[in-house]
Design a protein around this motif. Structure first.
Motif, PDB file in Angstrom:
ATOM      1  N   PHE A   1      -1.863   1.055 -19.242  1.00  0.00           N
ATOM      2  CA  PHE A   1      -2.412   2.402 -18.618  1.00  0.00           C
ATOM      3  C   PHE A   1      -1.280   2.809 -17.645  1.00  0.00           C
ATOM      4  CE2 PHE A   1      -5.869  -0.464 -19.354  1.00  0.00           C
ATOM      5  CZ  PHE A   1      -6.688   0.011 -19.983  1.00  0.00           C
ATOM      6  N   GLU A   2      -0.712   4.066 -18.274  1.00  0.00           N
ATOM      7  CA  GLU A   2       0.051   4.779 -17.290  1.00  0.00           C
ATOM      8  C   GLU A   2      -0.600   5.597 -16.159  1.00  0.00           C
ATOM      9  OE1 GLU A   2       3.813   7.987 -18.471  1.00  0.00           O
ATOM     10  OE2 GLU A   2       2.168   8.533 -18.846  1.00  0.00           O
ATOM     11  N   ILE A   3       0.001   5.245 -15.163  1.00  0.00           N
ATOM     12  CA  ILE A   3      -0.888   5.918 -13.448  1.00  0.00           C
ATOM     13  C   ILE A   3       0.035   6.847 -12.786  1.00  0.00           C
ATOM     14  CG2 ILE A   3      -1.846   5.313 -11.605  1.00  0.00           C
ATOM     15  CD1 ILE A   3      -3.140   3.759 -14.037  1.00  0.00           C
ATOM     16  N   ILE A   4      -0.180   8.468 -13.893  1.00  0.00           N
ATOM     17  CA  ILE A   4       0.444   9.197 -12.789  1.00  0.00           C
ATOM     18  C   ILE A   4      -0.157   9.291 -11.508  1.00  0.00           C
ATOM     19  CG2 ILE A   4       0.754  11.627 -13.544  1.00  0.00           C
ATOM     20  CD1 ILE A   4      -0.330  10.584 -15.925  1.00  0.00           C
TER      21      ILE A   4
ATOM     22  N   ILE B   1       0.667  -1.203   0.195  1.00  0.00           N
ATOM     23  CA  ILE B   1      -0.009   0.007   0.124  1.00  0.00           C
ATOM     24  C   ILE B   1       0.974   1.568   0.503  1.00  0.00           C
ATOM     25  CG2 ILE B   1      -1.329   1.249   1.361  1.00  0.00           C
ATOM     26  CD1 ILE B   1      -2.703  -1.262   2.445  1.00  0.00           C
ATOM     27  N   ARG B   2       0.686   2.053  -0.902  1.00  0.00           N
ATOM     28  CA  ARG B   2       1.589   3.085  -1.060  1.00  0.00           C
ATOM     29  C   ARG B   2       0.809   4.723  -0.680  1.00  0.00           C
ATOM     30  NH1 ARG B   2       5.846   2.047  -6.219  1.00  0.00           N
ATOM     31  NH2 ARG B   2       5.915  -0.137  -5.630  1.00  0.00           N
ATOM     32  N   TYR B   3       0.882   5.740   0.504  1.00  0.00           N
ATOM     33  CA  TYR B   3       0.163   6.562   0.394  1.00  0.00           C
ATOM     34  C   TYR B   3       1.056   7.726  -1.342  1.00  0.00           C
ATOM     35  CZ  TYR B   3      -1.696   4.213   4.121  1.00  0.00           C
ATOM     36  OH  TYR B   3      -1.845   3.688   5.378  1.00  0.00           O
ATOM     37  N   GLU B   4       0.187   7.333  -1.951  1.00  0.00           N
ATOM     38  CA  GLU B   4       0.329   8.486  -3.226  1.00  0.00           C
ATOM     39  C   GLU B   4      -0.682   8.689  -3.720  1.00  0.00           C
ATOM     40  OE1 GLU B   4       3.842   7.425  -6.423  1.00  0.00           O
ATOM     41  OE2 GLU B   4       4.325   6.436  -4.239  1.00  0.00           O
ATOM     42  N   GLU B   5      -0.884  10.202  -4.543  1.00  0.00           N
ATOM     43  CA  GLU B   5      -2.701  10.766  -4.565  1.00  0.00           C
ATOM     44  C   GLU B   5      -2.167  10.402  -5.925  1.00  0.00           C
ATOM     45  OE1 GLU B   5      -4.083  14.577  -4.164  1.00  0.00           O
ATOM     46  OE2 GLU B   5      -5.140  14.517  -4.881  1.00  0.00           O
ATOM     47  N   VAL B   6      -3.683   9.822  -6.750  1.00  0.00           N
ATOM     48  CA  VAL B   6      -3.473   9.063  -8.279  1.00  0.00           C
ATOM     49  C   VAL B   6      -4.197  10.393  -8.743  1.00  0.00           C
ATOM     50  CG1 VAL B   6      -4.160   8.019 -10.482  1.00  0.00           C
ATOM     51  CG2 VAL B   6      -3.010   6.794  -8.136  1.00  0.00           C
ATOM     52  N   THR B   7      -3.345  11.050  -9.396  1.00  0.00           N
ATOM     53  CA  THR B   7      -3.926  12.475 -10.239  1.00  0.00           C
ATOM     54  C   THR B   7      -4.643  12.530 -11.551  1.00  0.00           C
ATOM     55  OG1 THR B   7      -1.405  13.228 -10.787  1.00  0.00           O
ATOM     56  CG2 THR B   7      -2.828  14.116  -8.542  1.00  0.00           C
ATOM     57  N   GLY B   8      -4.076  11.260 -12.687  1.00  0.00           N
ATOM     58  CA  GLY B   8      -4.446  10.699 -13.914  1.00  0.00           C
ATOM     59  C   GLY B   8      -4.150   9.706 -14.323  1.00  0.00           C
ATOM     60  N   VAL B   9      -4.770   9.026 -15.618  1.00  0.00           N
ATOM     61  CA  VAL B   9      -4.767   7.670 -15.945  1.00  0.00           C
ATOM     62  C   VAL B   9      -4.485   7.500 -17.247  1.00  0.00           C
ATOM     63  CG1 VAL B   9      -5.551   5.304 -16.301  1.00  0.00           C
ATOM     64  CG2 VAL B   9      -5.467   6.850 -13.700  1.00  0.00           C
TER      65      VAL B   9
ATOM     66  N   GLU C   1       5.182   9.148  -8.624  1.00  0.00           N
ATOM     67  CA  GLU C   1       5.621   9.293 -10.096  1.00  0.00           C
ATOM     68  C   GLU C   1       4.676   8.356 -10.547  1.00  0.00           C
ATOM     69  OE1 GLU C   1       8.947   5.493  -9.498  1.00  0.00           O
ATOM     70  OE2 GLU C   1       9.067   6.955  -7.179  1.00  0.00           O
ATOM     71  N   LYS C   2       4.945   7.843 -12.299  1.00  0.00           N
ATOM     72  CA  LYS C   2       4.862   7.275 -12.489  1.00  0.00           C
ATOM     73  C   LYS C   2       4.535   5.985 -12.242  1.00  0.00           C
ATOM     74  CE  LYS C   2       4.781  10.843 -15.856  1.00  0.00           C
ATOM     75  NZ  LYS C   2       5.254  11.574 -17.072  1.00  0.00           N
ATOM     76  N   TYR C   3       3.906   5.339 -13.256  1.00  0.00           N
ATOM     77  CA  TYR C   3       3.711   3.497 -13.141  1.00  0.00           C
ATOM     78  C   TYR C   3       3.193   2.774 -14.465  1.00  0.00           C
ATOM     79  CZ  TYR C   3       5.122   4.844  -8.079  1.00  0.00           C
ATOM     80  OH  TYR C   3       5.378   5.296  -6.743  1.00  0.00           O
ATOM     81  N   GLU C   4       3.122   1.869 -14.739  1.00  0.00           N
ATOM     82  CA  GLU C   4       2.731   1.230 -15.404  1.00  0.00           C
ATOM     83  C   GLU C   4       1.837  -0.268 -15.584  1.00  0.00           C
ATOM     84  OE1 GLU C   4       2.816   3.080 -19.302  1.00  0.00           O
ATOM     85  OE2 GLU C   4       2.923   0.611 -19.535  1.00  0.00           O
ATOM     86  N   THR C   5       0.691  -0.089 -16.222  1.00  0.00           N
ATOM     87  CA  THR C   5      -0.124  -1.752 -14.888  1.00  0.00           C
ATOM     88  C   THR C   5      -0.713  -2.180 -16.170  1.00  0.00           C
ATOM     89  OG1 THR C   5      -1.990  -1.960 -13.572  1.00  0.00           O
ATOM     90  CG2 THR C   5      -2.406   0.315 -14.417  1.00  0.00           C
ATOM     91  N   ILE C   6      -1.605  -3.283 -16.155  1.00  0.00           N
ATOM     92  CA  ILE C   6      -1.594  -4.043 -17.458  1.00  0.00           C
ATOM     93  C   ILE C   6      -3.367  -3.714 -17.184  1.00  0.00           C
ATOM     94  CG2 ILE C   6      -2.865  -6.053 -18.002  1.00  0.00           C
ATOM     95  CD1 ILE C   6       0.108  -7.271 -18.030  1.00  0.00           C
ATOM     96  N   ALA C   7      -3.544  -3.704 -15.842  1.00  0.00           N
ATOM     97  CA  ALA C   7      -5.464  -3.745 -15.570  1.00  0.00           C
ATOM     98  C   ALA C   7      -5.401  -2.805 -14.773  1.00  0.00           C
ATOM     99  CB  ALA C   7      -5.671  -4.851 -14.735  1.00  0.00           C
ATOM    100  N   LEU C   8      -6.426  -1.870 -14.406  1.00  0.00           N
ATOM    101  CA  LEU C   8      -6.873  -0.702 -13.056  1.00  0.00           C
ATOM    102  C   LEU C   8      -8.408  -1.268 -12.629  1.00  0.00           C
ATOM    103  CD1 LEU C   8      -5.882   2.090 -11.776  1.00  0.00           C
ATOM    104  CD2 LEU C   8      -7.166   3.019 -14.086  1.00  0.00           C
TER     105      LEU C   8
END
Ligand code: NAP
Length: 307
Positions: free
Chosen positions: A89-92, A74-82, A96-103
């Protein structure tokens, strides 16, 4: 690269995470505030099977310990965009930015405001959206509760343990709350009702002095209530502004199919943020499991080139 990213660490998000890691997926949960979601604002939960009576924070502690035992990150970061990306998908986030197959979007909702004069000025100084958090400040005072749903009636009952009297103000002449709660409220001497009325404004200049209400069918008919505080329980607004890739209903609730898939392949929604007819811990848990299961199927399809 993650298999599944989950946004929100409430009941839906944590359940999705548990199902995801146990299915062997690489999972991370992003949470902007604290684990537990809206439930940690609930005094006593009596309708989650297996727990006849447990406090909201205690129940969510159990959820958190459970998922951590299975290694959920569990990471305490706010997702601001996808954004869409090659792999999925790129999760911003705010870091930071992260990559995922499913969201999986499990961001829940936040209390709806009255939007009347004085409300914003007196938040935390007479206007509250959380009886469990702020109730003790009104010990032995008279307070008002706005709304007629489960939350309003449940929290009015909770407040009777602390305050002198609770007046529930509802815009219709019938409560929406479930019958067992209505029965408890109607038989509680400390609970009064004012029907067919809404808040016109909050009274006070430097200090909260009460509220002025008006009749829905006769808005010129106003009445001042000299209460020590007002608790607003008029529903919720989903936390879905950060994503515009998926179709939403008016009000922002995300539209899903029976598998909790959104209008965008690979993005699922679970819990209070989606368009559903019931928002309970039990339904959030069910949603989390369903979303993670179908997200897992999607990940397999993508990895095997059959998406
Ligand atoms: P809700 O069921 O949507 O009820 C909102 C209430 O506020 C309704 O009575 C509505 O009136 C009133 N309202 C809406 N906008 C208003 C406005 N601008 N001014 C005055 N009144 C307004 O919301 P909720 O009570 O927060 O419950 C949300 C979900 O959580 C529901 O599914 C509920 O069952 C669940 N929940 C369950 C429990 C439990 O212990 N079982 C506890 C809390 C919440 P109308 O009735 O006229 O529409």
């Amino acid at each position: 690269m993650y298999d599944m990213i989950i946004v929100g660490a409430g009941a839906a998000g944590l359940t999705a995470a548990l199902y995801g890691v146990r299915a062997g997926m690489k999972v991370v949960v992003f949470e902007k505030m604290g684990v537990g979601g809206q439930i940690i604002l609930t005094d006593i939960v009596e309708n989650y099977p297996g727990f006849p009576s447990i406090s909201g924070p205690d129940l969510m502690d159990k959820f958190e310990n459970h998922v951590k035992k299975f290694g959920v990150d569990i990471r305490y970061e706010e997702v601001t965009g996808v954004k869409k990306s090659k792999a999925g998908f790129e999760i911003i986030t705010d870091e930071e930015k992260y990559e995922t197959i499913a969201l999986v979007i499990a961001t829940g909702s936040q209390p709806r405001k009255l939007h009347v004069d004085g409300e914003a000025e007196f938040i935390g100084k007479g206007v509250s959206y959380c009886a469990v958090c702020d109730g003790p400040f009104f010990k032995d005072k008279e307070v008002a509760v706005i709304g007629g749903g489960d939350a309003a009636v449940k929290e009015a009952l909770y407040l009777t343990q602390i305050v002198k009297k609770v007046t529930v103000i509802h815009r219709r002449d019938k409560l929406r709350a479930e019958k067992i709660l209505q029965d408890q409220a109607f038989s509680n001497d400390k609970v009064d009702f004012i029907w067919n009325s809404i808040v016109d404004h909050i009274d006070g200049k430097d200090k909260f002095e009460g509220i002025t209400i008006k009749e829905v069918n006769n808005p010129d008919q106003k009445k001042k209530l000299e209460v020590g505080g007002v608790f607003v329980y008029i529903g919720h607004i989903p936390n879905t502004k950060f994503i515009d890739l998926v179709k939403k209903k008016e009000g922002g609730f995300i539209i899903t199919d029976d598998c909790l898939l959104t209008s965008e392949k690979g993005i699922f929604a679970a819990g209070d943020c989606r368009d559903t007819c019931l928002r309970q811990i039990a339904t959030c848990v069910g949603d989390g499991a369903l979303a993670a299961y179908h997200a897992g199927e999607w990940v397999e399809r993508v990895k095997s080139g059959h998406a």
